[in-house]
Motif scaffolding. Structure first.
Motif, PDB file in Angstrom:
ATOM      1  N   LYS A 199      51.452  51.280  37.791  1.00 30.40           N
ATOM      2  CA  LYS A 199      50.054  50.998  37.474  1.00 30.40           C
ATOM      3  C   LYS A 199      49.863  50.912  35.951  1.00 30.40           C
ATOM      4  CE  LYS A 199      46.631  50.147  39.539  1.00 30.40           C
ATOM      5  NZ  LYS A 199      46.399  48.870  39.890  1.00 30.40           N
ATOM      6  N   ASP A 251      39.750  49.965  33.851  1.00 29.36           N
ATOM      7  CA  ASP A 251      41.117  50.442  33.616  1.00 29.36           C
ATOM      8  C   ASP A 251      41.132  51.955  33.363  1.00 29.36           C
ATOM      9  OD1 ASP A 251      42.332  48.030  34.071  1.00 29.36           O
ATOM     10  OD2 ASP A 251      42.263  47.390  31.974  1.00 29.36           O
ATOM     11  N   GLN A 254      41.011  53.513  36.657  1.00 27.88           N
ATOM     12  CA  GLN A 254      42.291  53.387  37.392  1.00 27.88           C
ATOM     13  C   GLN A 254      43.286  54.448  36.903  1.00 27.88           C
ATOM     14  OE1 GLN A 254      43.925  49.790  38.891  1.00 27.88           O
ATOM     15  NE2 GLN A 254      42.703  48.587  37.451  1.00 27.88           N
TER      16      GLN A 254
END
Ligand code: NAD
Length: 272
Positions: A199, A251, A254
Motif C-alpha cells: 500500500k 492517502d 489509507q
C-alpha cells in the motif's frame, strides 16, 4: 506549506524531522552520519546516554559547517541513572561527552516506576539553569503523565513514543495534543519493517516518492516529529526530501488504516 519546525509550549522551535542515532557506532559512523545529515538540511539529532555515541555525535556537530546554535540536540536520561542526584550527575556526563554547554532537549528515557517523579525535579532544575532549552519524557503513557503533572512545576514539552503506521497511537496522540505536549515518533519507519508494505509503495508511486518518504510525510502531516535512523548517506538524504509534496486526506486515511496497535519495542508498562 508545511513548517519545518514545531513550536514547543515554552516558545522553543523544534525541527519536525531529525536523525536518530540508536545503534549507530561511536566514532566514525556517528561522526559521518551526523555530518551528512547536517549537510543535507537536518537540524535535529536524537541521541541518548545509553546509545553510547554522544562523543561521536558531538564530534560530528563540530566537524559540520552548521553552527551549534542552529542545531537542535536531544539526549536522554538512562533508567539506571534515575533519581534526583543521579539525574543531575548523568546530565553533566552527557554534556561533557557531547562536548556541549547545553542541549536543546533532555528526555527521561523510560518511566521507571517509583523514580521518575524524583528525576523530573532534577530535570526542572536543569531546565531552569538554561543547560537544557526544553525538557520532556519518552515512553510515557497517559497515566504516567497524569502522575507527573500532580507535582510538576514545569510541564513536559515533548513525549517521544513508538509511533509508525502499524502502531499509530491515535488515543495517546489525542491526549498529548490536549495537554499541549509535542508528540515525537521513535522508530518512525517501524525499523524498516513497514517499508515493503504494498500500500505504501503504491501510494509512493503516485508522488514519485519511496515508502520511507511517504511514511515520514504522514508523520509530519499528523503534527508528529519524526527521527528516522540511517547511516547511509543516500538514505539520510532521501529521508529529508519530503518537503516538496503533500499527501491527500484520502492517502492519509489509507495509511491510518494500516494501524494494528502492534509494538516493535517494549511496552512502557512492562519494560524492565
Ligand atoms: P527507524 O524506524 O528509524 O528505522 C531505521 C531503519 O530503517 C534503518 O536501520 C534502515 O534499516 C531502515 N531505513 C531507514 N531509512 C531508509 C530508507 N530511506 N530506505 C530503506 N530503508 C531505510 O528505527 P529506529 O532506529 O529504531 O528509530 C529511530 C530513532 O528513534 C532511533 O535511532 C533513536 O534515536 C530513536 N529511538 C528512541 C527510542 C526510545 O525509547 N525513546 C527507542 C527506539 C528508537
Amino acid at each position: 506549506i508545511l513548517k519545518k519546525t514545531k513550536t514547543l509550549t515554552n516558545g522553543v522551535e523544534m525541527p519536525s524531522l531529525g536523525l536518530g542515532v540508536w545503534r549507530v557506532e561511536d566514532g566514525a559512523e556517528a561522526v559521518d552520519s551526523v555530518k551528512w545529515a547536517l549537510e543535507n538540511g537536518y537540524r535535529l539529532i536524537d541521541t541518548a546516554a545509553v546509545y553510547k555515541n554522544e562523543e561521536g555525535v558531538g564530534e560530528g556537530i563540530r566537524q559540520s559547517s552548521v553552527p551549534r546554535e542552529k542545531i537542535f540536540v536531544t539526549t536522554k536520561l538512562w533508567n539506571a541513572d534515575q533519581g534526583y542526584e543521579s539525574t543531575l550527575k548523568a546530565f553533566d556526563t552527557s554534556l561533557s561527552k557531547l562536548g556541549l554547554d547545553y542541549v536543546d532537549l533532555y528526555l527521561i528515557h523510560w518511566p521507571v516506576t517509583g523514580k521518575y517523579k524524583e528525576s523530573w525535579k532534577a530535570m526542572e532544575e536543569i531546565y531552569k539553569s538554561g543547560r537544557a532549552k526544553a525538557i520532556g519524557v519518552s515512553n510515557f503513557q497517559e497515566h504516567h503523565i497524569e502522575e507527573l503533572l500532580e507535582t510538576a512545576t514545569v510541564h513536559p514539552m515533548v513525549n517521544q513514543i513508538e509511533l509508525h503506521p502499524t502502531m499509530s497511537q491515535e488515543p495517546l496522540r489525542n491526549y498529548l495534543k490536549e495537554k499541549k505536549i509535542q508528540v515525537e515518533a521513535w522508530s518512525p519507519l517501524g525499523q524498516g519493517k513497514t517499508l515493503s508494505n504494498p500500500k505504501l509503495i503504491e501510494i509512493g508511486e503516485n508522488y514519485g516518492k519511496s515508502a520511507a518518504q511517504i511514511i515520514l510525510r504522514w508523520h509530519l502531516q499528523h503534527d508528529v516529529i519524526a527521527i528516522p535512523k540511517s547511516v547511509h548517506q543516500e538514505r539520510i538524504k532521501e529521508n529529508f526530501n519530503i518537503f516538496d509534496f503533500e499527501l491527500t486526506l484520502e492517502d492519509m486515511e489509507q495509511i491510518d488504516a494500516l494501524n494494528e496497535n502492534k509494538r516493535i519495542g517494549p511496552d512502557p508498562d512492562n519494560f524492565d
